[in-house]
Design an enzyme around this catalytic site. Structure first.
Site, PDB file in Angstrom:
ATOM      1  CG  HIS A 119     -64.363 -22.652  70.231  1.00 54.68           C
ATOM      2  ND1 HIS A 119     -64.049 -21.382  70.644  1.00 54.68           N
ATOM      3  CD2 HIS A 119     -63.191 -23.234  69.889  1.00 54.68           C
ATOM      4  CE1 HIS A 119     -62.744 -21.206  70.575  1.00 54.68           C
ATOM      5  NE2 HIS A 119     -62.193 -22.306  70.105  1.00 54.68           N
ATOM      6  CG  ASP A 120     -67.204 -19.432  71.686  1.00 50.06           C
ATOM      7  OD1 ASP A 120     -68.197 -19.395  72.439  1.00 50.06           O
ATOM      8  OD2 ASP A 120     -66.138 -20.000  72.002  1.00 50.06           O
ATOM      9  N   GLY A 137     -62.132 -20.424  65.885  1.00 52.13           N
ATOM     10  CA  GLY A 137     -63.082 -19.986  66.903  1.00 52.13           C
ATOM     11  C   GLY A 137     -63.419 -18.511  66.820  1.00 52.13           C
TER      12      GLY A 137
END
Length: 257
Positions: A119-120, A137
């Site tokens: 994520h991200d 992440g």
């Protein structure tokens, strides 16, 4: 172009010439641009936006919920650009509200088998991720980076443009542009001379980047002193400037040294 055994949600938006193989599942909130080919057994969950002329091979999972215990179902997204080749069993998760709400993959990237992008993360253009490279992440990978097989990048780390990582590298600190790093933990081993030659850097530019490497890693300078020396090199050779910009942007983080 859509195999009869594929499942496409009515709320998904696919360009007319998108192809989808058997047993693939495309959920609501997914948009896919012209010329993109989706192989068999691919799962794409939304919100996910995929650009033009991508090729996505079997058993890939795109846009699944982030692997973050703080995630509570917020409407975050995955954005993938154009002309990417995404090989077998790649997983790329959506962003979180604790990040910028999105995971981004740019254009013209090659993601080999079993890559994980958490994520991200933000991936630039023209990168190559060899088999089993994994990003935690909030990782930032700039343009033209090559991650060799089984490279691991710790959360919140950045890898600068044109950098190269050796096989099995464990990266827990930021890697400046142009550098070769390898090992566990990863350590610097010079500049990516061969990669720079292939991308059209001149002999003089490469020599100046070698000087910049020595300033940063071989003269025993602290970071402030090294940045002062790099400013003088960058004034004479623009190719050095990305190193300086990277260091200025990352002074709050640890640097591989």
């Amino acid at each position: 172009m859509i195999h009869p055994q594929a499942i496409i949600d009515p709320a998904a938006e696919l360009a007319e010439d998108v192809s989808v193989g058997p047993f693939s599942v495309i959920g609501p909130g997914v948009t896919i641009g012209a010329g993109t080919q989706i192989g068999p057994h691919v799962v794409i969950q939304g919100p996910t936006h995929i650009g033009r002329d991508n090729r996505i091979l079997q058993f890939t999972s795109l846009g699944a919920d982030p692997q973050d215990k703080k995630y509570r179902g917020e409407p975050t997204e995955l954005v993938i650009g154009d002309r990417n080749l995404i090989r077998e069993s790649v997983t790329i998760n959506r962003g979180t509200m604790n990040g910028n709400g999105r995971t981004v993959v740019g254009d013209d990237n090659l993601l080999m088998a079993y890559i994980h992008i958490a994520h991200d993360c933000r991936i630039g253009n023209n990168t190559i991720f060899s088999n089993n490279a994994s990003l935690a992440g909030h990782v930032h990978i700039e343009d033209w980076v090559i991650l060799s097989g089984f490279t691991l990048v710790h959360q919140f780390c950045s890898v600068g443009a044109h950098a190269f990582t050796g096989m099995g590298s464990a990266i827990a600190k930021d890697v400046p542009p142009y550098m070769i790093v390898s090992g566990n933990p990863a350590r610097p081993h010079g500049i990516n001379k061969e990669g720079l030659k292939r991308r059209g850097f001149t002999a003089e530019q490469i020599n100046q980047l070698r000087r910049a490497y020595k300033v940063l890693y071989r003269q025993g300078l602290n970071l402030d002193e090294a940045m002062h020396e790099l400013e003088q090199l960058a004034a004479a050779e623009q190719a050095v400037q990305p190193i300086l910009d990277f260091l200025r942007d990352g002074v709050r983080r640890s640097l591989i040294r």
